[in-house]
Write a protein that holds these residues in place. Structure first.
Motif, short mmCIF file in Angstrom:
data_model
loop_
_atom_site.label_atom_id
_atom_site.label_comp_id
_atom_site.label_asym_id
_atom_site.label_seq_id
_atom_site.Cartn_x
_atom_site.Cartn_y
_atom_site.Cartn_z
N ALA A 1 0.81 -1.22 0.00
CA ALA A 1 0.00 0.00 0.00
C ALA A 1 0.85 1.27 0.00
CB ALA A 1 -0.95 0.01 1.20
N GLY A 2 2.04 1.22 0.55
CA GLY A 2 2.90 2.39 0.57
C GLY A 2 3.50 2.71 -0.79
N ASP B 1 -6.11 -0.75 9.41
CA ASP B 1 -5.05 0.23 9.20
C ASP B 1 -4.96 0.73 7.76
OD1 ASP B 1 -4.32 -2.33 8.44
OD2 ASP B 1 -2.19 -2.02 8.86
N ILE B 2 -5.70 0.10 6.84
CA ILE B 2 -5.75 0.56 5.46
C ILE B 2 -7.21 0.58 5.01
CG2 ILE B 2 -3.44 -0.23 4.78
CD1 ILE B 2 -4.74 -2.70 3.54
N ASP B 3 -7.49 1.42 4.02
CA ASP B 3 -8.84 1.48 3.44
C ASP B 3 -8.80 0.76 2.11
OD1 ASP B 3 -10.06 3.06 5.46
OD2 ASP B 3 -9.12 4.84 4.61
N VAL B 4 -9.73 -0.16 1.91
CA VAL B 4 -9.83 -0.91 0.67
C VAL B 4 -11.19 -0.62 0.07
CG1 VAL B 4 -9.79 -3.20 -0.38
CG2 VAL B 4 -8.36 -2.74 1.62
N GLY C 1 -11.18 -6.03 -15.66
CA GLY C 1 -10.91 -6.62 -14.36
C GLY C 1 -11.18 -5.61 -13.26
N THR C 2 -11.44 -6.09 -12.08
CA THR C 2 -11.74 -5.20 -10.96
C THR C 2 -10.48 -4.55 -10.43
OG1 THR C 2 -13.60 -6.60 -10.35
CG2 THR C 2 -12.83 -5.06 -8.68
N THR C 3 -10.56 -3.26 -10.15
CA THR C 3 -9.45 -2.51 -9.56
C THR C 3 -9.88 -2.08 -8.16
OG1 THR C 3 -8.76 -1.70 -11.72
CG2 THR C 3 -7.96 -0.48 -9.81
N TRP C 4 -8.94 -2.20 -7.23
CA TRP C 4 -9.17 -1.82 -5.83
C TRP C 4 -8.27 -0.65 -5.48
CZ3 TRP C 4 -13.13 -4.49 -3.75
CH2 TRP C 4 -13.48 -5.68 -4.36
N MET C 5 -8.83 0.36 -4.82
CA MET C 5 -8.04 1.48 -4.35
C MET C 5 -7.72 1.20 -2.88
SD MET C 5 -8.76 5.59 -4.34
CE MET C 5 -10.09 5.53 -3.15
N VAL C 6 -6.44 1.23 -2.56
CA VAL C 6 -5.98 0.93 -1.20
C VAL C 6 -5.18 2.14 -0.70
CG1 VAL C 6 -4.61 -0.62 0.24
CG2 VAL C 6 -5.87 -1.52 -1.72
N THR C 7 -5.60 2.70 0.41
CA THR C 7 -4.92 3.85 0.99
C THR C 7 -4.61 3.58 2.46
OG1 THR C 7 -7.07 4.89 1.41
CG2 THR C 7 -5.91 5.55 -0.60
N GLU C 8 -3.53 4.19 2.91
CA GLU C 8 -3.12 4.00 4.30
C GLU C 8 -3.74 5.06 5.18
OE1 GLU C 8 1.12 2.19 4.63
OE2 GLU C 8 1.22 3.91 3.28
#
Length: 84
Positions: free
Chosen positions: A31-32, A66-69, A77-84
């Motif tokens: 995620a970083g 600790d992260i947002d998914v 295809g499915t894309t996921w946004m992952v933020t800390e």
């Protein structure tokens, strides 16, 4: 006497399967460096199918404190946004 290792990672929330824990660990590790993750690329890195990743992401997102998914988009295809 405790068997915990001082450098051990925090235990995963109860109820996550081993597959879900692997996906969550992968997202936390990366995620970083990245924000957007395609299911098929996660699957390739973890030796899973894209369908397995997608089917488990709901539980992973709920357990990730600790992260947002967030499901971000669906284009080849499915894309996921992952933020800390």
């Amino acid at each position: 006497m405790s068997t915990a290792h001082p450098d051990a990672v925090a235990a995963e929330p109860a109820g996550l399967s081993a597959k879900q824990a692997r996906i969550l660990g992968y997202l936390r590790e990366n995620a970083g460096e990245r924000t957007y993750f395609k299911s098929r690329l996660i699957a390739d890195d973890l030796d899973l199918s894209a369908k397995e990743v997608g089917a488990n992401m709901g539980a992973v997102a709920d357990a990730a404190g600790d992260i947002d998914v967030e499901k971000w988009g669906y284009s080849s295809g499915t894309t996921w946004m992952v933020t800390e």
